[in-house]
Design an enzyme around this catalytic site. Structure first.
Site, PDB file in Angstrom:
ATOM      1  N   HIS A 294      36.909 -44.698  16.305  1.00  0.00           N
ATOM      2  CA  HIS A 294      36.579 -43.379  16.844  1.00  0.00           C
ATOM      3  C   HIS A 294      36.160 -43.583  18.302  1.00  0.00           C
ATOM      4  CE1 HIS A 294      34.098 -39.745  17.405  1.00  0.00           C
ATOM      5  NE2 HIS A 294      34.711 -39.234  16.347  1.00  0.00           N
TER       6      HIS A 294
ATOM      7  N   ASP B 289      30.146 -49.177  12.310  1.00  0.00           N
ATOM      8  CA  ASP B 289      30.069 -47.727  12.405  1.00  0.00           C
ATOM      9  C   ASP B 289      30.259 -47.159  10.997  1.00  0.00           C
ATOM     10  OD1 ASP B 289      30.540 -45.048  12.691  1.00  0.00           O
ATOM     11  OD2 ASP B 289      32.164 -45.241  14.146  1.00  0.00           O
TER      12      ASP B 289
ATOM     13  N   GLN C 138      31.734 -42.745   8.445  1.00  0.00           N
ATOM     14  CA  GLN C 138      32.572 -42.249   7.345  1.00  0.00           C
ATOM     15  C   GLN C 138      32.325 -43.026   6.051  1.00  0.00           C
ATOM     16  OE1 GLN C 138      34.291 -39.557   7.428  1.00  0.00           O
ATOM     17  NE2 GLN C 138      34.375 -39.183   9.625  1.00  0.00           N
TER      18      GLN C 138
ATOM     19  N   LYS D 195      27.411 -35.545   8.351  1.00  0.00           N
ATOM     20  CA  LYS D 195      28.553 -35.818   7.469  1.00  0.00           C
ATOM     21  C   LYS D 195      28.090 -36.197   6.058  1.00  0.00           C
ATOM     22  CE  LYS D 195      31.126 -37.773  11.377  1.00  0.00           C
ATOM     23  NZ  LYS D 195      32.196 -36.858  11.754  1.00  0.00           N
TER      24      LYS D 195
ATOM     25  N   CYS E 108      39.543 -37.588  17.487  1.00  0.00           N
ATOM     26  CA  CYS E 108      38.770 -38.517  18.338  1.00  0.00           C
ATOM     27  C   CYS E 108      39.234 -39.957  18.142  1.00  0.00           C
ATOM     28  CB  CYS E 108      37.267 -38.412  18.091  1.00  0.00           C
ATOM     29  SG  CYS E 108      36.605 -36.794  18.447  1.00  0.00           S
TER      30      CYS E 108
HETATM   31  N1  PMP Z   1      32.517 -42.757  14.019  1.00  0.00           N
HETATM   32  C1  PMP Z   1      33.334 -42.218  13.110  1.00  0.00           C
HETATM   33  C2  PMP Z   1      34.155 -43.128  12.250  1.00  0.00           C
HETATM   34  C3  PMP Z   1      33.405 -40.833  12.974  1.00  0.00           C
HETATM   35  O1  PMP Z   1      34.220 -40.301  12.067  1.00  0.00           O
HETATM   36  C4  PMP Z   1      32.601 -40.014  13.798  1.00  0.00           C
HETATM   37  C5  PMP Z   1      32.665 -38.511  13.700  1.00  0.00           C
HETATM   38  N2  PMP Z   1      33.919 -37.975  13.495  1.00  0.00           N
HETATM   39  C6  PMP Z   1      31.770 -40.640  14.725  1.00  0.00           C
HETATM   40  C7  PMP Z   1      31.743 -42.004  14.807  1.00  0.00           C
HETATM   41  C8  PMP Z   1      30.902 -39.857  15.638  1.00  0.00           C
HETATM   42  O2  PMP Z   1      30.031 -39.058  14.919  1.00  0.00           O
HETATM   43  P1  PMP Z   1      29.116 -38.004  15.680  1.00  0.00           P
HETATM   44  O3  PMP Z   1      30.029 -37.073  16.390  1.00  0.00           O
HETATM   45  O4  PMP Z   1      28.359 -37.350  14.567  1.00  0.00           O
HETATM   46  O5  PMP Z   1      28.256 -38.782  16.600  1.00  0.00           O
END
Ligand code: PMP
Length: 452
Positions: A147, A224, A227, A250, A391
Site C-alpha cells: 500500500h 503492515d 489487512q 478496518k 492505493c
Molecule cells: N496498509 C494496508 C495494507 C492498507 O490496506 C491500508 C488501508 N487501505 C493502509 C496500510 C493504510 O491505512 P490507513 O489509511 O487507515 O492509514
C-alpha cells in the site's frame, strides 16, 4: 438489555469444560447484521451489500455506544484531570491500550502506541527510527504488493538519506517471490517492511518465515497489519517482527484509531516523532526531557473517543473469535472464487487461486468495462465495491491494469452478497453488451489460475 445478535453471540461463547475445548458453530452473518445499525437503512430501496470492508469496516452498536458513553457521560482530557470524569476518561483510554495489546498478544501494553491509523504508525517509524538509523547507501527492502502507506514514507526517507529501496517481486498470482527475497537479503538491508495481507490481491504473506529470514540477515522488520488484524488471529510474539501496525477503522472500530506495536527497547531508543504536550516530562525554555514510552509518542490530545471505540471493537471481535472470522472469510472467498467465474463469463480474477492463501478480498475486472462503471452500476443495486488502484499503483502497474474492482468482506458478509454481486455483474455486462461465451470464460479463468 435487549438481546441483540451481538450479546447473543457473546453469550453463546461456550466455556471449555473440564479442559475440553468446545468447537463453536460458524459465524451467522445474517444475525450479526442486527448489531450494525447501518443495515437498518435501505439504499435505493434495498439492503446494503457492503463489499468494501478492506477500505473501511462497518461499526457495530457496541463501538458506537462506547464512543457515545465517553462523549455524553465522561468527556474529559486524558492524563490531566484529577477529578472523576478525567480519571474515568484516562482509565478508559488506557484500558484500550491493554485491549489492543491482548488482541495481538503483545507482551506489554507499554509497547502499544495509540495512533490515528496505520499510515501514521509507519510514518512514526520512518521519521523516528528511520532518521536515526538509516544512512547513506543503506538498503530498505519492500515488496511490490505494498500500500502507498508502506512505500511513500520510505521513499521520502531514502531520498533524504541517499539510501536505497529494493523490492521483492510477486509471481503472477500475487504471491511473493521468496527466492528473490533471499537474494535481496544478501545485500544486508537495515530494514525489511512488508504487508501481512495484501489489500490489493488478498495475498496472505508467510510473515513468520519472512521475519526469520530478515533477522538472519541482520535486518529489522516492520509488518503492515492493516489487512490482517481485522481478519486473522494475529500474534505479534509468534510473528516476532520488530514493528507491527494497524488501523482501527478496518477492525470494526472508529476512524482516528490505530496502533503501533514495537519492541520496548526500540521504542525507548527512538527519538520523539511529534512534539508538544503530553509527550514531555519536564520543559524548560531551552530544554525538554521526554515522557516514558508509549506516551513519548502520543503528543497532544489524542482521539480519545476513537481509542475507546477501538477497545470496544476488539472486545466484540474477541467475543466472536478471530479463528471463526478467518474461517468465515475463507469460506466466502472460496465461494466467490467458484461462483464469479461460473456466473460472470469473462471475468478476470487477480491474486492467489486458493482461498487458503487469501484474506477476505476478491479483486477483479470485466474486460472492456472500466471498474468505475462497474462500481457505479452496482451501486444502483445497493452493492458497494471499491474501484480504482486501491492505493497500490505500483502493484497495478505490475498487473498491467490502471484500475481494478474489489469486493471485500467482514463478519456481516454472506453468500447472498456474493450472489447479488454475480447477478449485478451480469447486468453490467448486459449494459455494455460484452461477449459472454463459455470459451471466453474458460480463457480468463485459466489466465487467473495460470499466472505464475
Ligand atoms: N496498509 C494496508 C495494507 C492498507 O490496506 C491500508 C488501508 N487501505 C493502509 C496500510 C493504510 O491505512 P490507513 O489509511 O487507515 O492509514
Amino acid at each position: 438489555m435487549t438481546l441483540t445478535a451481538e450479546n447473543a453471540a457473546a453469550r453463546a461463547t461456550p466455556e471449555s469444560t473440564a479442559g475440553t475445548a468446545t468447537v463453536r458453530p460458524p459465524l451467522d452473518p445474517q444475525a450479526l447484521r442486527a448489531d450494525f445499525p447501518i443495515f437498518e437503512r435501505l439504499i435505493h430501496g434495498k439492503r446494503l451489500a457492503y463489499l468494501d470492508s478492506a477500505s473501511t469496516s462497518l461499526k457495530p452498536r457496541r463501538v458506537l455506544d462506547a464512543m457515545d458513553g465517553y462523549n455524553r457521560r465522561y468527556t474529559a482530557n486524558v492524563h490531566r484531570g484529577i477529578y472523576t470524569t478525567g480519571e474515568e476518561a484516562t482509565a478508559a483510554y488506557e484500558e484500550s491500550r491493554v485491549k489492543i495489546a491482548r488482541f495481538i498478544n503483545a507482551p506489554d501494553p507499554h509497547e502499544i502506541v495509540q495512533v490515528r491509523n496505520a499510515t501514521e504508525a509507519i510514518n512514526l517509524v520512518a521519521y523516528s527510527w528511520g532518521r536515526r538509523n538509516i544512512g547513506r547507501a543503506d538498503t530498505i527492502v519492500l515488496t511490490e504488493l505494498e500500500h502507498h502507506a508502506n512505500l511513500v514514507p520510505w521513499q521520502l526517507l531514502v531520498q533524504e538519506k541517499d539510501a536505497d529501496l529494493e523490492f521483492v517481486p510477486i509471481h503472477d498470482d500475487g504471491r511473493l517471490n521468496l527466492q528473490t527475497y533471499e537474494v535481496l537479503l544478501r545485500t544486508r538491508p537495515k530494514l525489511v517492511a512488508f504487508t501481512h495481507v495484501s489489500n490489493g490481491l488478498g495475498t496472505i504473506n508467510p510473515v513468520r518465515e519472512m521475519v526469520e529470514m530478515a533477522h538472519a540477515a541482520g535486518a529489522l522488520v516492520l509488518v503492515d497489519g492493516a489487512q490482517a488484524v481485522p481478519h486473522l488471529p494475529v500474534d505479534v510474539r509468534a510473528i516476532d517482527a520488530d514493528f507491527y501496525v494497524f488501523s482501527g477503522h478496518k477492525v470494526l472500530g472508529p476512524t482516528g484509531s490505530g496502533a503501533l506495536w514495537a519492541r520496548r527497547e526500540l521504542l525507548d531508543a527512538m527519538p520523539p516523532f511529534l512534539a508538544g504536550g503530553e509527550m514531555i516530562r519536564e520543559v524548560h525554555l531551552r530544554r525538554t526531557t521526554f515522557n516514558d514510552v508509549p506516551w513519548k509518542f502520543e503528543a497532544g490530545t489524542p482521539d480519545i473517543a476513537a481509542a475507546i471505540g477501538l477497545g470496544a471493537a476488539l472486545d466484540y471481535l474477541a467475543d466472536l473469535g478471530m479463528d471463526r472470522l478467518r474461517e468465515h472469510e475463507r469460506e466466502l472467498v472460496g465461494y466467490a472464487l467458484e461462483v464469479l467465474p461460473r456466473e460472470v463469463p469473462g471475468i478476470t480474477i487477480y491474486g492467489p487461486a486458493s482461498a487458503d492463501d487469501r484474506g477476505g478480498v476478491v479483486t477483479f475486472n470485466l474486460p472492456g468495462v472500466h471498474p468505475h462503471d462497474v462500481a457505479t452500476l452496482l451501486d444502483r443495486d445497493a452493492i458497494a465495491v471499491r474501484a480504482g488502484h486501491h492505493c497500490t499503483q505500483p502493484l497495478h502497474e505490475r498487473l498491467g491494469e490502471a484500475a481494478t474492482a474489489r469486493a471485500s468482506f467482514n463478519v456481516y458478509s454472506d453468500r447472498d452478497d456474493i450472489d447479488r454481486l454475480a447477478k449485478g455483474l451480469r447486468s453490467v455486462q448486459r449494459v455494455f453488451d460484452r461477449p459472454t461465451s463459455e470459451s471466453h470464460a474458460a480463457t480468463t479463468q485459466a489466465s487467473a489460475n495460470d499466472l505464475d
